[in-house]
Design a protein around this motif. Structure first.
Motif, PDB file in Angstrom:
ATOM      1  N   ILE A 297      79.138  57.767  57.057  1.00  0.00           N
ATOM      2  CA  ILE A 297      80.109  57.418  56.203  1.00  0.00           C
ATOM      3  C   ILE A 297      79.961  56.418  55.299  1.00  0.00           C
ATOM      4  N   ARG A 298      80.455  56.164  54.453  1.00  0.00           N
ATOM      5  CA  ARG A 298      80.207  54.936  53.407  1.00  0.00           C
ATOM      6  C   ARG A 298      81.408  54.391  53.084  1.00  0.00           C
ATOM      7  N   ALA A 299      81.610  53.075  53.013  1.00  0.00           N
ATOM      8  CA  ALA A 299      82.697  52.316  52.965  1.00  0.00           C
ATOM      9  C   ALA A 299      82.905  52.124  51.301  1.00  0.00           C
ATOM     10  N   ARG A 300      84.063  52.477  50.907  1.00  0.00           N
ATOM     11  CA  ARG A 300      84.061  52.226  49.625  1.00  0.00           C
ATOM     12  C   ARG A 300      84.803  50.987  49.288  1.00  0.00           C
ATOM     13  N   VAL A 301      84.533  49.713  48.965  1.00  0.00           N
ATOM     14  CA  VAL A 301      84.927  48.433  48.726  1.00  0.00           C
ATOM     15  C   VAL A 301      85.091  48.591  47.239  1.00  0.00           C
ATOM     16  N   ASN A 302      86.248  49.134  46.700  1.00  0.00           N
ATOM     17  CA  ASN A 302      86.647  49.423  45.565  1.00  0.00           C
ATOM     18  C   ASN A 302      87.394  48.040  44.868  1.00  0.00           C
ATOM     19  N   HIS A 303      87.898  47.231  45.740  1.00  0.00           N
ATOM     20  CA  HIS A 303      88.726  46.224  45.364  1.00  0.00           C
ATOM     21  C   HIS A 303      88.307  44.899  46.134  1.00  0.00           C
ATOM     22  N   THR A 304      88.367  43.786  45.381  1.00  0.00           N
ATOM     23  CA  THR A 304      88.382  42.505  46.307  1.00  0.00           C
ATOM     24  C   THR A 304      89.169  41.721  45.544  1.00  0.00           C
ATOM     25  N   TYR A 305      89.991  40.648  46.372  1.00  0.00           N
ATOM     26  CA  TYR A 305      90.755  39.770  45.743  1.00  0.00           C
ATOM     27  C   TYR A 305      90.749  38.243  46.501  1.00  0.00           C
ATOM     28  N   PRO A 306      90.884  37.331  45.763  1.00  0.00           N
ATOM     29  CA  PRO A 306      90.918  36.075  46.624  1.00  0.00           C
ATOM     30  C   PRO A 306      91.792  36.081  47.739  1.00  0.00           C
ATOM     31  N   LEU A 307      92.004  35.673  48.846  1.00  0.00           N
ATOM     32  CA  LEU A 307      93.165  35.523  49.923  1.00  0.00           C
ATOM     33  C   LEU A 307      94.355  34.959  49.243  1.00  0.00           C
ATOM     34  N   SER A 308      94.203  33.886  48.373  1.00  0.00           N
ATOM     35  CA  SER A 308      95.503  33.374  47.836  1.00  0.00           C
ATOM     36  C   SER A 308      96.067  34.117  46.931  1.00  0.00           C
ATOM     37  N   ARG A 309      95.547  35.205  46.349  1.00  0.00           N
ATOM     38  CA  ARG A 309      96.114  36.205  45.622  1.00  0.00           C
ATOM     39  C   ARG A 309      96.502  37.508  46.375  1.00  0.00           C
ATOM     40  N   VAL A 310      96.848  37.493  47.543  1.00  0.00           N
ATOM     41  CA  VAL A 310      96.923  38.494  48.280  1.00  0.00           C
ATOM     42  C   VAL A 310      98.619  39.250  47.960  1.00  0.00           C
ATOM     43  N   ALA A 311      99.399  38.460  47.352  1.00  0.00           N
ATOM     44  CA  ALA A 311     100.497  39.240  46.813  1.00  0.00           C
ATOM     45  C   ALA A 311     100.016  40.472  45.719  1.00  0.00           C
ATOM     46  N   GLU A 312      99.232  40.060  44.961  1.00  0.00           N
ATOM     47  CA  GLU A 312      98.933  40.937  43.990  1.00  0.00           C
ATOM     48  C   GLU A 312      98.317  42.285  44.637  1.00  0.00           C
ATOM     49  N   ALA A 313      97.307  41.851  45.449  1.00  0.00           N
ATOM     50  CA  ALA A 313      96.578  43.057  46.427  1.00  0.00           C
ATOM     51  C   ALA A 313      97.848  43.871  47.077  1.00  0.00           C
ATOM     52  N   HIS A 314      98.773  43.399  47.650  1.00  0.00           N
ATOM     53  CA  HIS A 314      99.901  44.181  48.497  1.00  0.00           C
ATOM     54  C   HIS A 314     100.447  44.866  47.174  1.00  0.00           C
ATOM     55  N   ALA A 315     100.928  44.443  46.058  1.00  0.00           N
ATOM     56  CA  ALA A 315     101.646  45.224  44.969  1.00  0.00           C
ATOM     57  C   ALA A 315     100.675  46.536  44.570  1.00  0.00           C
ATOM     58  N   ASP A 316      99.387  46.233  44.321  1.00  0.00           N
ATOM     59  CA  ASP A 316      98.556  47.214  43.867  1.00  0.00           C
ATOM     60  C   ASP A 316      98.367  48.194  44.860  1.00  0.00           C
ATOM     61  N   LEU A 317      98.282  48.089  46.381  1.00  0.00           N
ATOM     62  CA  LEU A 317      98.085  49.005  47.367  1.00  0.00           C
ATOM     63  C   LEU A 317      99.425  49.741  47.310  1.00  0.00           C
ATOM     64  N   GLU A 318     100.624  49.172  47.425  1.00  0.00           N
ATOM     65  CA  GLU A 318     101.775  49.745  47.131  1.00  0.00           C
ATOM     66  C   GLU A 318     102.040  50.940  46.235  1.00  0.00           C
ATOM     67  N   ASN A 319     101.444  50.305  45.035  1.00  0.00           N
ATOM     68  CA  ASN A 319     101.918  51.065  44.028  1.00  0.00           C
ATOM     69  C   ASN A 319     100.792  52.242  43.709  1.00  0.00           C
ATOM     70  N   ARG A 320      99.893  52.486  44.628  1.00  0.00           N
ATOM     71  CA  ARG A 320      98.806  53.253  44.751  1.00  0.00           C
ATOM     72  C   ARG A 320      97.694  53.232  43.543  1.00  0.00           C
ATOM     73  N   ILE A 321      97.612  51.899  43.135  1.00  0.00           N
ATOM     74  CA  ILE A 321      96.869  51.644  42.249  1.00  0.00           C
ATOM     75  C   ILE A 321      95.248  51.453  42.773  1.00  0.00           C
ATOM     76  N   THR A 322      95.110  51.222  44.123  1.00  0.00           N
ATOM     77  CA  THR A 322      93.861  51.044  44.606  1.00  0.00           C
ATOM     78  C   THR A 322      93.286  52.216  45.163  1.00  0.00           C
TER      79      THR A 322
END
Length: 330
Positions: A297-322
């Motif tokens: 298995i290979r981990a696909r770390v396709n996206h990293t965000y600063p912890l302070s910008r977690v709201a943006e990361a949540h939105a992108d995950l919910e909207n299937r952008i990631t």
């Protein structure tokens, strides 16, 4: 005081507050960990929205992290807890207790596992919860073997990607559903033999065509409401419906009689119950790390965000952008 995320009420991404957090000192049997990388998972969104209820409010979300041990509780000094944890060790955890969205956190020593020195902390953080989820789903919940045909929904997601790779290595025929051409290409690369674009095609009829009307042995469904009934229709006699998430909402109630015509099995498993003991946890994590090291298995770390910008990361995950795994960096 360290920086972290606090949630005072359930709701949208605006409830994720970046502020000072009191960590405290580790008690007997506990360690304090300075996080290097934090995994983002859909379960974090369920807790933020109130689909799942935290034990108390306010709370710090997050159920997966890798970090360095910076302090140990008095009861751990000179004492072995399963395997020795000491200051300076790189450790990982996934599951309970919640609280990974912080620069530092307190953890029970028996809930962490040592991270191999050859593994990047970001990779380890991306694969702990998702990898151990894939392990118990494929190896214990329903034991996938050569000759099985399986259906994986959200095949390009964090868990879906690992399920496809691992099941392919186990000798199964893998059918996956995805939403975009880009995700279809990734799913094929990850070992999906048949990829279904569920927005353009009816996945039930496509599975029926692919299996020549026989159906699949098992469905791994993390989508929930939008796919649940169709998933049941895709199963062969005595097939297994494994519902392990609900990204589209909770499925409608199913009358028990719906399972009778094909003698189906239905389960709603959680990793916490499959890693109840220290031995189960070490064995599960060990198999994940070994499969990463061997290339299964290979981990696909396709996206990293600063912890302070977690709201943006949540939105992108919910909207299937990631796609693949998302990692937060303190």
């Amino acid at each position: 005081m360290v920086k972290g995320i606090r949630v005072y009420e359930h709701g949208g991404t605006e409830v994720l507050k970046w502020e000072d957090v009191e960590v405290g000192e580790p008690k007997d049997g506990e360690i304090r960990v300075k996080n290097k990388a934090i995994g983002l998972n859909f379960i974090d969104i369920y807790y933020r929205k109130g689909v799942y209820k935290p034990s108390s409010m306010p709370f710090t979300p997050g159920m997966e992290a890798v970090g360095e041990v910076v302090a140990v509780g008095s009861g751990l000094t000179g004492r072995k807890i399963g395997d020795l944890v000491k200051i300076g060790d790189l450790v990982a955890y996934a599951g309970n207790p919640m609280g990974a969205y912080a620069e530092e956190q307190i953890l029970p020593a028996d809930k962490v596992v040592p991270v191999p020195s050859s593994m990047d902390p970001i990779v380890a953080a991306s694969i702990m919860l998702k990898g151990m989820t894939a392990q118990f789903l494929l190896r214990r919940c329903f034991k996938v073997e050569p000759g099985h045909t399986i259906l994986v929904h959200a095949a390009a997601g964090g868990v879906g990607s690992l399920l496809c790779q691992w099941a392919n290595a186990l000798g199964a025929t893998v059918i996956g559903t995805v939403s975009t051409n880009e995700k279809a290409a990734q799913a094929k690369e990850d070992g999906c033999h048949h990829v279904i674009m569920y927005k353009n095609e009816d996945f039930v009829s496509r599975v029926n065509d692919i299996t020549s009307g026989k159906g699949v042995d098992v469905v791994y469904d993390s989508v929930g409401k939008d796919t649940f009934k169709g998933s049941l229709a895709c199963l062969k006699n005595r097939g297994y419906m494994v519902s392990f998430g609900q990204s589209s909402g909770s499925p409608d109630p199913v009358p028990l009689s719906d399972l009778a015509p094909k003698s189906l099995f239905l389960t709603r498993p959680s990793m916490m119950q499959y890693n109840e003991t220290r031995d189960e946890l070490l064995e599960c994590a060990g198999e994940v790390f070994a499969n990463v090291a061997s290339g299964v298995i290979r981990a696909r770390v396709n996206h990293t965000y600063p912890l302070s910008r977690v709201a943006e990361a949540h939105a992108d995950l919910e909207n299937r952008i990631t796609s693949g795994s998302v990692v937060l960096l303190p």
